[in-house]
Design a protein around this motif. Structure first.
Motif, mmCIF file in Angstrom:
data_model
loop_
_atom_site.group_PDB
_atom_site.id
_atom_site.type_symbol
_atom_site.label_atom_id
_atom_site.label_comp_id
_atom_site.label_asym_id
_atom_site.label_seq_id
_atom_site.Cartn_x
_atom_site.Cartn_y
_atom_site.Cartn_z
ATOM 1 N N ALA A 216 0.949 -1.224 -0.032
ATOM 2 C CA ALA A 216 -0.064 -0.015 0.194
ATOM 3 C C ALA A 216 0.698 1.439 -0.093
ATOM 4 C CB ALA A 216 -0.876 -0.254 1.333
ATOM 5 N N ILE A 217 1.809 1.317 0.728
ATOM 6 C CA ILE A 217 2.909 2.388 0.902
ATOM 7 C C ILE A 217 3.425 2.722 -0.365
ATOM 8 C CG2 ILE A 217 4.877 3.570 1.874
ATOM 9 C CD1 ILE A 217 3.862 2.037 4.586
ATOM 10 N N LEU A 218 4.026 1.587 -1.185
ATOM 11 C CA LEU A 218 4.645 1.784 -2.293
ATOM 12 C C LEU A 218 3.839 2.125 -3.321
ATOM 13 C CD1 LEU A 218 6.847 -1.351 -2.111
ATOM 14 C CD2 LEU A 218 7.639 0.906 -2.484
ATOM 15 N N SER A 219 2.608 1.797 -3.571
ATOM 16 C CA SER A 219 1.386 2.219 -4.384
ATOM 17 C C SER A 219 1.124 3.605 -4.386
ATOM 18 C CB SER A 219 0.221 1.400 -4.112
ATOM 19 O OG SER A 219 0.358 -0.159 -4.528
ATOM 20 N N ARG A 220 1.030 4.199 -2.994
ATOM 21 C CA ARG A 220 0.593 5.571 -2.899
ATOM 22 C C ARG A 220 2.232 6.444 -3.417
ATOM 23 N NH1 ARG A 220 -2.603 2.700 -0.207
ATOM 24 N NH2 ARG A 220 -4.364 3.648 1.216
ATOM 25 N N LEU A 221 3.095 5.732 -2.945
ATOM 26 C CA LEU A 221 4.348 6.413 -3.127
ATOM 27 C C LEU A 221 4.683 6.661 -4.640
ATOM 28 C CD1 LEU A 221 6.832 8.067 -1.884
ATOM 29 C CD2 LEU A 221 7.786 5.714 -1.605
ATOM 30 N N THR A 222 4.538 5.610 -5.482
ATOM 31 C CA THR A 222 4.612 5.637 -6.781
ATOM 32 C C THR A 222 3.664 6.562 -7.380
ATOM 33 O OG1 THR A 222 5.163 2.970 -6.704
ATOM 34 C CG2 THR A 222 4.470 4.021 -8.891
ATOM 35 N N VAL B 176 2.973 11.880 -10.239
ATOM 36 C CA VAL B 176 2.196 13.116 -10.463
ATOM 37 C C VAL B 176 3.243 14.270 -10.063
ATOM 38 C CG1 VAL B 176 0.293 14.621 -9.348
ATOM 39 C CG2 VAL B 176 -0.110 12.158 -9.484
ATOM 40 N N SER B 177 4.091 14.145 -9.449
ATOM 41 C CA SER B 177 5.132 14.861 -9.122
ATOM 42 C C SER B 177 6.398 14.853 -10.223
ATOM 43 C CB SER B 177 5.883 14.803 -7.695
ATOM 44 O OG SER B 177 4.975 15.035 -6.757
ATOM 45 N N ARG B 178 6.191 14.210 -11.267
ATOM 46 C CA ARG B 178 7.081 14.081 -12.529
ATOM 47 C C ARG B 178 8.380 13.715 -11.992
ATOM 48 N NH1 ARG B 178 4.563 15.732 -16.705
ATOM 49 N NH2 ARG B 178 6.539 15.689 -18.095
#
Length: 432
Positions: free
Chosen positions: A349-355, A360-362
């Protein structure tokens, strides 16, 4: 048979071989051949495997011998027929499990008599016959003692079963439960997950496996993963207070306070006199009344547990919804560094959100790196390959994007349909 992974025909074909195996156990019951939960290969036809036909021939020969002996030696005929008639209920067409050694207890009563009769008829010298029978009894006594060593405790017993039936989920989950009873939580979690990994479509994981795994994860403070497995248990529509209460507790621990309150109330509806549920629900209600804003709630929870990765994940999600990407990334990174390798779903879950935040932040290179980590965790997830292709596409790295798009298709993703709904449709179409 709807609950079995074999058909009526397969069962009947297999039982010929199992009957011969039972007979072989009568003569050679060493501990290495005994097992509570055999993983016995099926016979798909009389010639697949070939030993099926041999077993059929052997049993027909024994029945022919009983018929031949019926007039001359009725006791021999009776002993043979006793074995087959006593086995008939559990070794023919009824759709129960294929094999259990305890099914031979009553059939072997007369088989034992037949064996003794045969010894005295073949060996005319009485002292030698007696000596052979005593030696047989001694060998079987030693084997019984050795087998009883395995039965002394659940861990040794289910370890032995697992060693002999390594492809059956039941051995894993029962060994896990044995370790859970010993309060060896990490080992219990390991074997519960192994049982889930090898469960097949005909024998899906049951309510108890999910519930017990959730309980063991709570003991390890792995609340996020506990919520996942308790959700699986509740999805089987067995929402007992024994499940709802720990589920609500785990939800509260990961910051899902409103959901926790709902499930505490559901548990209280089932057991209205339970003081433990009443106290937890009251404390949670007071906390929610004092801290209405979700961000304040998470800050308050983190004040008491600043290194809790599940709470940090929740805080990162709040920052993401507020558009504070840099803060969210920093919190996600901190949370990732605090997770345990065994916290599979929290890590994912953390990796998914981080990705997503990286993309989005390019910060495309960081996004690619985290996608690679996710792919290692779930190599059969076709969407991860597609998303990696999309990031490469945005960067203009067409050859790499095309390679990952092909992998997504190889993993079963309908790329045509996926591209139609992709915001980068034109770029992905060009790659395809």
């Amino acid at each position: 048979y709807s609950r079995r992974d074999f058909s009526l025909i397969e069962r009947v074909m297999t039982e010929w071989r199992i009957i011969v195996y039972y007979i072989s156990l009568f003569f050679w019951a060493s501990p290495g051949r005994l097992n509570l939960d055999h993983d016995y290969p099926l016979s798909l036809s009389p010639i697949h495997p070939a030993t099926t036909m041999l077993a059929i021939a052997a049993i027909i020969s024994l029945l022919a011998l009983a018929t031949y002996s019926a007039k001359k030696d009725r006791l021999i005929a009776f002993c043979i027929l006793w074995f087959f008639i006593a086995q008939a209920t559990e070794s023919t067409v009824i759709g129960i499990e294929l094999i259990f050694e305890h099914r031979t207890y009553i059939p072997f009563m007369m088989t034992s008599l037949l064996f003794v009769l045969a010894i005295f008829r073949v060996i005319r010298n009485r002292p030698i016959a007696y000596g052979l029978l005593v030696a047989t009894a001694l060998v079987f006594s030693v084997w019984t003692y050795q087998r009883n060593q395995i039965w002394q405790n659940p861990v040794s017993f289910w370890t032995d079963t697992l060693f002999k039936s390594a492809d059956k989920p039941r051995a894993y989950k029962n060994l896990a439960f044995a370790y859970q009873q010993k309060k060896e939580w990490a080992t219990a979690v390991f074997y519960y997950k192994k049982s889930l990994n090898i469960s097949d479509k005909m024998a899906p994981p049951d309510f108890a496996t999910y519930a017990n795994l959730g309980a063991a994860l709570i003991k390890q403070n792995s609340f996020f993963d506990a919520v996942y497995y308790y959700s699986k248990a509740i999805a089987q529509k067995k929402s007992t207070a024994n499940i709802l209460r720990p589920f609500a507790f785990a939800l509260a621990k990961i910051g899902e306070l409103e959901a926790a309150k709902i499930y505490y109330q559901m548990a209280l509806n089932i057991f209205p006199e339970d003081e433990s549920i009443k106290n937890k629900l009251a404390a949670l209600t007071i906390f929610l009344n004092q801290h209405i804003d979700p961000e304040v709630q998470i800050r308050q929870l983190l004040a008491g547990n600043p290194d809790d990765p599940a709470l940090l994940l929740k805080q990162g999600d709040l920052f993401t919804r507020q558009g504070q990407r840099d803060k969210a990334i920093a919190v996600y990174q901190t949370a990732l560094g605090l997770t345990d390798d065994n916290e599979e779903f929290l890590n994912r879950a953390i990796l998914s959100r981080l990705t997503e935040a990286y993309a989005v932040s390019r910060r495309f290179e960081d996004a690619i790196e985290t996608y690679q980590q996710l792919i290692k965790m779930t190599p059969d997830n076709a969407v991860l390959y597609y998303n990696t292709a999309a990031v490469y596409a945005i960067q203009g790295k067409i050859s790499k994007a095309r390679a990952f798009l092909k992998k997504a298709a190889d993993k079963g993703l309908n790329v045509e349909e996926k591209i139609k709904t992709d915001p980068n449709f034109e770029k992905m179409r060009e790659i395809k």
